[in-house]
Design an enzyme around this catalytic site. Sequence first.
Site, PDB file in Angstrom:
ATOM      1  N   CYS A  37       0.802  -1.228   0.000  1.00 36.71           N
ATOM      2  CA  CYS A  37       0.000   0.000   0.000  1.00 36.71           C
ATOM      3  C   CYS A  37       0.831   1.273   0.000  1.00 36.71           C
ATOM      4  O   CYS A  37       0.320   2.329  -0.393  1.00 36.71           O
ATOM      5  CB  CYS A  37      -0.923  -0.001   1.207  1.00 36.71           C
ATOM      6  SG  CYS A  37      -2.230  -1.218   1.064  1.00 36.71           S
ATOM      7  N   GLU A  81      -2.800  -2.679  -5.180  1.00 38.04           N
ATOM      8  CA  GLU A  81      -4.121  -3.331  -5.108  1.00 38.04           C
ATOM      9  C   GLU A  81      -5.181  -2.389  -5.673  1.00 38.04           C
ATOM     10  O   GLU A  81      -6.147  -2.072  -4.997  1.00 38.04           O
ATOM     11  CB  GLU A  81      -4.441  -3.702  -3.664  1.00 38.04           C
ATOM     12  CG  GLU A  81      -3.691  -4.927  -3.186  1.00 38.04           C
ATOM     13  CD  GLU A  81      -4.064  -5.342  -1.769  1.00 38.04           C
ATOM     14  OE1 GLU A  81      -4.666  -4.540  -1.036  1.00 38.04           O
ATOM     15  OE2 GLU A  81      -3.736  -6.485  -1.403  1.00 38.04           O
TER      16      GLU A  81
HETATM   17  O1  AHR Z   1       1.013  -6.839   3.118  1.00 42.21           O
HETATM   18  C1  AHR Z   1       0.303  -5.855   3.782  1.00 42.21           C
HETATM   19  C2  AHR Z   1      -0.654  -5.117   2.866  1.00 42.21           C
HETATM   20  O2  AHR Z   1      -1.619  -5.999   2.393  1.00 42.21           O
HETATM   21  C3  AHR Z   1      -0.056  -4.546   1.630  1.00 42.21           C
HETATM   22  O3  AHR Z   1       0.491  -3.300   1.837  1.00 42.21           O
HETATM   23  C4  AHR Z   1      -1.227  -4.443   0.706  1.00 42.21           C
HETATM   24  O4  AHR Z   1      -0.873  -4.567  -0.653  1.00 42.21           O
HETATM   25  C5  AHR Z   1      -2.151  -5.525   1.177  1.00 42.21           C
HETATM   26  O5  AHR Z   1      -3.420  -5.059   1.384  1.00 42.21           O
END
Ligand code: AHR
Length: 698
Positions: free
Chosen positions: A283, A415
């Site tokens: 994220c 995502e």
């Molecule tokens: O791995 C933790 C979080 O999970 C990552 O930042 C994100 O891509 C997913 O929602």
Amino acid sequence: MRNEEKNKCSNDVYYFKYFTFTIRIFQILNRMKLNYPVKSVFYASAICFLIGIGYTSEAQAQATKVIKIKTDHTIAKVQPNMWGVFFEDINFGADGGIYAELIKNRSFEFAKPLMGWTIQRKKAQEGEILVVNRKEVNTANPRYLQVKKQTDDFEFINEGFKGIGVKKGLRYDFSVMYRQSKPSVKLVLLLKDANNKIIGQGSLTPDQTGNDWKKQSASFTATETDPKAKFSILFQGNGNIDLDMISLFPGDTWKNRPQGLRADMVQLLADMKPGFIRFPGGCIVEGTDLANRYQWKKTIGPIENRQLIMNRWNTEFAHRPAPDYYQSFGLGFFEYFQLAEDIGSDALPILNCGMACQFNTAEVAALDELDPYVQDALDLIEFANGDVTTKWGKMRADLGHSKPFNLKMMGIGNENWGPQYLERVAIFTKAIKAKYPDFKLINSSGTDPEGDRFNLLNKTLRNSNADFIDEHYYRPADWFLKNAGRYDNYPRNGTKIFVGEYAVHADKSVIGSNRNNWQSALASASLMTGLERNADVVQMASYAPLFAHIDAWQWAPDMIWVDNLKSYGTPDYYVQKQFSTNKGTDVLSITLDEKNIIGQDGLYASAVTDQTKKELIIKIANNSDQAQNVDFEFDGKMKLKSKATNEELASSNLNQLNSFENPEAVSPQKTTLNLKSKKLNIALKPYSFNVIKIPFNQ
Ligand code: AHR
């Protein structure tokens, strides 16, 4: 013959033999001339003995499974980079973690400029310490510290990231940027334990004057070990001085690089021999808004010019607030590429696609404002691979790496989902493929491995012939077990799968490192046999997240836990390591009753050969609470040697953890096995994951 029929048949033979053996024992006893009490003792013992044999043998006879492996026929090729790692600055994974800087808020850029620092004066009005902002002349590093020192000495103390880990006998490297018009104060450098006992001491006398900023360093050695020490600068003498980038690193960084990475954490990664490193997230690629997205160009070059931003995990979870979590970018894109190269992994950067996190602001760059985002992607390829005569290739060379990094792929978006994502990823793809037709692009399938968002992206991206779709799943153990056959019916041609983030998420009432129990790791191992079996479709996979600081995590489970001095691999670490260090080259068919082994009696299995090492490697998980007796039968011309090994991860306690005190409670234990006439028998322990290796002659 089917397995059940075979078992039934062997049971019938067994019952017959057991019956005749029992009759024979009683005939013998009957013929013996014994008095009544002795005879009754003999009879009772014989009955107990026979019942015991009966139970044991029956259990074994009934449980024997025959698993067949076709040794001569490759059903898929394993990509050399199949098993990788996912790195994100979450849980203090980078700042306060693998990036070995020990000073928190070294350049006073946190929202509260003196967060992490305290001033200790002997008298109320001694001297003055002020944070000054010069944003108009330095946007990347606006703040610095102004010290006006008059009579008595005072201390400026940094608490570190959840304390400072200090090791007895180790060198500590201090550096600072300063500016002074005339020689003024002396800095006494102190490491102190919780009781303020000095456990390391050095000094630095700033020796240059003028209007420009200078950098100066000093080193000293610690006299004690303490995981929760603090660092203090004692100002002596009188005068004025400006300070910035107050930094302290341990002398034992990875490859002894100045201001480098924590060696124990990198070593755990290196030991896994990961095929790739996905970075920088996660994220944090997206940011809560576009201003806080990850911008690689701001993470290279002199560290004092890398503009600090708030880490989005600072505020993300109200129940795990981390107000002191920022990204200094001391670990930036150059260092990520260097790390990948050091440990023999492919670099796999993920770039922002013009969309901020859709769970936060969901801010989107308009299509006619997307050019700078696309340009960042194109420039990154040039930075990694370009000739030193190109703008960005020269930048790489200037940073000390004239040889290209050989970047082959990148992700567009983390995502992200929905029509807005599809529009943007199409623009990126067109521009990148026009310039670099063979460069591979990874596309998002959103946050979940099913549902409307997933279906839209999966369908549309496949239709547009995307190179890779990135699937993420954080699901309970049960989901993993049910999905071991998920890819058995995926289309074999066209778009490939990158399982870019996955982990078993146990009951939410379990917290922190306790979620990294054996049950989770065993379920992951079980699903991973399904990824391996489908290596022609699932070409890369990485568990997530990678690191967590025991005092500073936001998200659990995580593969590796650290404190300020130590680190350990969870059972998941050992599962991941077993797959990546035993990846093989060619997938073989392995079946039970001519079916893929995806949970029959709790068994999950895959098999590969390693044509370089000349090994046949079977991975088999037993998710049952019973031991299981298995006969492997090898069908084909392969000349297997008679001695095999089994590396077994097992615990009868599904809640078993590894920990700082017992880091290898669940870790591979090696035994040897013997093959007899092209068969290998093994008793799989309850709740076990086994990697069986059989050498062969060609
Ligand atoms: O791995 C933790 C979080 O999970 C990552 O930042 C994100 O891509 C997913 O929602």
